[in-house]
Design a protein around this motif. Structure first.
Motif, mmCIF file in Angstrom:
data_model
loop_
_atom_site.group_PDB
_atom_site.id
_atom_site.type_symbol
_atom_site.label_atom_id
_atom_site.label_comp_id
_atom_site.label_asym_id
_atom_site.label_seq_id
_atom_site.Cartn_x
_atom_site.Cartn_y
_atom_site.Cartn_z
ATOM 1 N N LYS A 1 0.833 -1.199 0.000
ATOM 2 C CA LYS A 1 0.000 0.000 0.000
ATOM 3 C C LYS A 1 0.872 1.255 0.000
ATOM 4 C CE LYS A 1 -2.897 0.752 3.398
ATOM 5 N NZ LYS A 1 -3.895 0.428 4.438
ATOM 6 N N GLN B 1 2.052 2.200 -3.424
ATOM 7 C CA GLN B 1 1.047 2.730 -4.349
ATOM 8 C C GLN B 1 0.616 4.120 -3.895
ATOM 9 O OE1 GLN B 1 -2.480 0.421 -4.705
ATOM 10 N NE2 GLN B 1 -3.143 1.457 -6.563
ATOM 11 N N SER B 2 1.418 5.134 -4.307
ATOM 12 C CA SER B 2 1.137 6.490 -3.837
ATOM 13 C C SER B 2 0.197 7.232 -4.765
ATOM 14 C CB SER B 2 2.445 7.270 -3.708
ATOM 15 O OG SER B 2 3.050 7.313 -4.985
ATOM 16 N N GLY B 3 0.057 6.751 -5.978
ATOM 17 C CA GLY B 3 -0.787 7.457 -6.935
ATOM 18 C C GLY B 3 -0.039 8.552 -7.693
ATOM 19 N N ARG B 4 1.254 8.713 -7.448
ATOM 20 C CA ARG B 4 2.016 9.767 -8.136
ATOM 21 C C ARG B 4 2.659 9.201 -9.398
ATOM 22 N NH1 ARG B 4 4.976 12.823 -3.359
ATOM 23 N NH2 ARG B 4 3.112 13.454 -2.223
ATOM 24 N N LEU B 5 2.277 9.737 -10.504
ATOM 25 C CA LEU B 5 2.701 9.198 -11.784
ATOM 26 C C LEU B 5 4.212 9.295 -11.957
ATOM 27 C CD1 LEU B 5 1.395 7.958 -14.198
ATOM 28 C CD2 LEU B 5 1.345 10.210 -15.266
ATOM 29 N N ARG B 6 4.786 10.447 -11.569
ATOM 30 C CA ARG B 6 6.214 10.672 -11.806
ATOM 31 C C ARG B 6 7.046 9.752 -10.938
ATOM 32 N NH1 ARG B 6 8.014 16.103 -11.069
ATOM 33 N NH2 ARG B 6 6.758 16.110 -9.179
ATOM 34 N N ALA C 1 7.087 6.474 -12.635
ATOM 35 C CA ALA C 1 8.012 6.495 -13.773
ATOM 36 C C ALA C 1 9.448 6.383 -13.284
ATOM 37 C CB ALA C 1 7.814 7.778 -14.568
ATOM 38 N N ALA C 2 9.776 7.085 -12.187
ATOM 39 C CA ALA C 2 11.133 7.046 -11.660
ATOM 40 C C ALA C 2 11.491 5.636 -11.207
ATOM 41 C CB ALA C 2 11.263 8.025 -10.488
ATOM 42 N N GLY D 1 12.162 3.522 -14.099
ATOM 43 C CA GLY D 1 13.501 3.784 -14.645
ATOM 44 C C GLY D 1 14.572 3.130 -13.805
#
Lengths: 102, 614
Positions: free
Chosen positions: B587, B590-595, B598-599, B602
């Protein structure tokens, strides 16, 4: 025609990819994120074209066309979402969209 | 003979109709369905008994009638069939179950008329009749066990019929759990019996006793285990504590199940397995001991009860004690006759008590009654007829059967004079508590707060009158039971000549004693319950409940509390703990932050690439 060494092509490609990726991570504006994604896609495209010219095969260019199509579709959907986002939230800050957090 | 195959299924059909349509049926329709189900069974059993009687007249030895329906299952090589067997013993039982059951159904229809779950009540009653018929007609012990458990279930359902009252639900649970101990013993007995004889067919087992009897040790254990089952179901010592609490059920239930029929199942079982018991005279002696101690203890407890139904419950235990004593002494015919007459007069007593309770707005305390003879003369006279049969007043049905039991005790090889004295003392106590009840309830001044409202529905009164006739004359119904039982040869010793006059006279003396102690006199104060500690001890059933509570229930509850966080539970909890931990870890990611996603994507790719390259 001057032969460009393949390593240069790949270095440019990797550089472009990193620039694009950093752009995706660093920008909060969704529009700029989409633009950075385009840069990343084009970096991959460049790598394919380079590889195609190295082996004298058409596959690289076919892949580039595929990526181009994909990018077009992606931008179409992305921009549509962007417009809805602007419409509903009156900004395009991607960090605001975190309601799906668990 | 199709009547025999259909007999137990009439009430089953009416049960199904009632339970399926339950609340959509109005009172008239539900009554007609319930009564016709049992009534058809009664007619069928009358026909069958008539045929059986004709057969037994024409031949010397009646083997009984057997009717097989289908094979239930295979038990190794042994085939367990759904088959019914009718001989004079089961004939008496089905006559009592359907006949008395029918009258009680009629009474119950009037008694429970106002209840919103009337159809459900009648459905359970019908199911009970079905289970009891299967029990008494069963050709093998497996089918008998099915009926045995079926009546236990119906008893549970009906004791707790008004389950909205927590006390009733507790009483129902208690009855179920206590009888369960007996049922387990019975099941063990059946296993042992199957191991020894390789069959569970009752007639085969009994026939085997002539050719190749059980070893004495096996017979001892089997008889003991079957006695355990009988003791549980018939509310004898030491498993009798459920019966007084079972009075929480509606009164017709007490009459049908906890007085007339179900509690006699244990007596029936022992009588049915007489061949096995004859191999184990020690256990027959134990049966006699159980019966005699129960009849004394229950009688003493009945002396101090304040609830009219509890008096009758203890008296039921005491009368079944007589039946057990009779079986133990080899007086089988007398014991089964007493079973039958007891069904008549105890049903009568319970139903008249029900009529009184109904008139007195569900007041059951006899110290809040009094003077009912003047206010409800018909009911009072019927009640006194029942009491007369209960104390074996000469001329009533109880006299015929009880004197027959007592008369055989003195000379019996498995009983003897000591048991005779106990039975006589029991008869004295019976008479004493019966007339205590009569004098306090029917004489003196009325002490209730509410005005009496006697009901005059014909369904209420007709069964009572018919039962009263049976209570007086029921002892003379021919039963042909002598054909079923092996006669026990008594040593030809002389018994004293005063035996009979004492046995007849002592209950009458007890009436006089009861008159002296309990009769409310005009100038005396109102009768009040006793205050002494002996009285309280006796009212609480001589401390059996308290003993069991302290010995079994409390330690069990304590153990259960101690073991609430037990190790096995921890193992189970580990699984849930595991799931919870990983869930909260996942949980957090799963923060909900898209960036951020993506990080991590990567970083993950880089790690993978590094892993591939190095």
């Amino acid at each position: 025609m001057i032969d460009i060494p393949i390593t240069h092509v790949f270095m440019i490609s990797a550089l472009l990819f990193c620039v694009g990726f950093i752009g995706v991570l660093a920008r909060r504006n969704t529009l700029f994120m989409l633009m950075s994604l385009e840069v990343m896609l084009n970096a991959v495209g460049l790598a394919f074209v380079g590889a195609g010219s190295l082996w004298q095969e058409a596959d690289g260019q076919i892949m580039f066309i595929l990526i181009l199509t994909l990018a077009a579709a992606e931008v179409a959907i992305g921009l549509a979402l962007l417009i809805r986002m602007q419409h509903q939230r009156h900004n395009v800050d991607v960090d605001g969209l975190s309601q799906l957090r668990g | 003979m199709t009547a025999l195959t259909l007999l137990p299924f009439f009430p089953l059909f009416s049960f199904l109709i009632l339970i399926i349509f339950s609340k959509r049926l109005n009172w008239q329709l539900a009554t007609v369905i319930a009564l016709s189900g049992v009534g058809l069974s009664f007619l069928a059993s009358v026909l069958l008994i008539n045929d059986l009687y004709a057969v037994s007249q024409s031949s010397d030895i009646s083997a009984g009638v057997r009717e097989s329906l289908w094979t239930w299952f295979m038990l190794g090589e042994h085939e367990v069939q759904v088959a019914f067997f009718l001989d004079p013993l089961s004939a008496v039982m089905i006559a009592v179950v359907t006949g008395v059951g029918w009258l009680i159904h009629g009474f119950a229809a009037a008694y429970m008329r106002e209840d919103e779950n009337y159809s459900r009540f009648m459905a359970y009653m019908n199911l009970f009749i079905c289970a009891m018929l299967i029990l008494v007609l069963a050709d093998n012990l497996v089918l008998l066990y099915l009926g045995w458990e079926g009546v236990g279930l119906c008893s549970f359902l009906l004791i707790g019929f008004w389950y909205q009252e927590p006390g009733n639900a507790i009483a129902a649970r208690k009855a179920f759990i206590v009888t369960r101990i007996g049922d387990t013993l019975l099941a063990l007995g059946l296993f042992y019996l199957f191991l020894e004889t390789n069959t569970l067919n009752i007639q085969e087992i009994l026939a085997q006793q002539d050719s190749s009897p059980l070893s004495s040790e096996a017979a001892w254990w089997i008889a003991l285990l079957l006695l355990g089952g009988a003791v549980g179901k018939s509310a004898q010592l030491p498993l009798h504590t459920w019966l007084p609490d079972a009075m929480a059920g509606p009164t017709p239930v007490s009459a049908l199940i906890h007085a007339a029929t179900m509690v006699t199942a244990g007596v029936y079982l022992i009588a049915r397995m007489q061949g096995v018991y004859l191999q184990a005279p020690d256990i027959l002696n134990l049966v006699a001991w159980t019966g005699s101690l129960t009849l004394l203890i229950a009688g003493i407890a009945a002396l101090a009860q304040e609830d009219i139904k509890r008096v009758l419950a203890y008296s039921t235990m005491s009368q079944i004690g007589y039946m057990m004593l009779g079986l133990g002494a080899g007086a089988n015919v007398a014991a089964i006759t007493h079973l039958m007459t007891h069904a008549f007069f105890k049903a009568l007593l319970f139903l008249t008590a029900g009529a009184i309770i109904l008139a007195a707005h569900h007041q059951q305390n006899i110290f809040h009654m009094g003077g009912l003879l003047k206010r409800m003369p018909l009911i009072s006279i019927l009640f006194v007829i029942g009491i007369a049969a209960l104390i074996a007043f000469p001329g009533t049905s109880g006299f015929v059967s009880k004197e027959a039991i007592i008369g055989q005790l003195w000379q019996s090889p498995t009983a003897g004079p000591a048991f005779w004295w106990m039975a006589i003392l029991g008869a004295f106590i019976t008479s004493l508590y019966s007339f205590r009840l009569v004098f306090i309830t029917f004489f003196g001044q009325y002490r209730g707060q509410h005005e009496l409202h006697p009901q005059r529905h014909f369904l209420l009164l007709v069964p009572l009158c018919m039962l009263a006739v049976l209570a007086i004359l029921g002892g003379y119904i021919p039963t042909n039971l002598e054909q079923v039982f092996v006669a026990v040869d008594a040593p030809d010793s002389q018994s004293p000549s005063w035996l009979h006059s004492v046995a007849i006279g002592l209950p009458l003396v007890a009436i006089v004693v009861a008159y002296v102690i309990y009769f409310p006199r005009a100038n005396a104060t109102e009768p009040v319950p006793g205050k002494g500690s002996l009285y309280r001890f006796s009212r609480n059933g001589l401390g059996f409940d308290a003993t069991y509570d302290a010995l079994l229930v409390k330690p069990f509850v304590k153990l259960a509390k101690l073991n609430r966080h037990d190790a096995i539970d921890l193992l189970v909890q580990l699984i849930s703990w595991n799931a919870f931990t990983w869930n909260s870890a996942a949980k957090a990611i799963q923060s909900g932050r898209l960036r951020w996603y993506a990080a991590t994507l990567g970083i993950g790719t880089i790690i993978l690439l590094l892993g591939v390259m190095l």
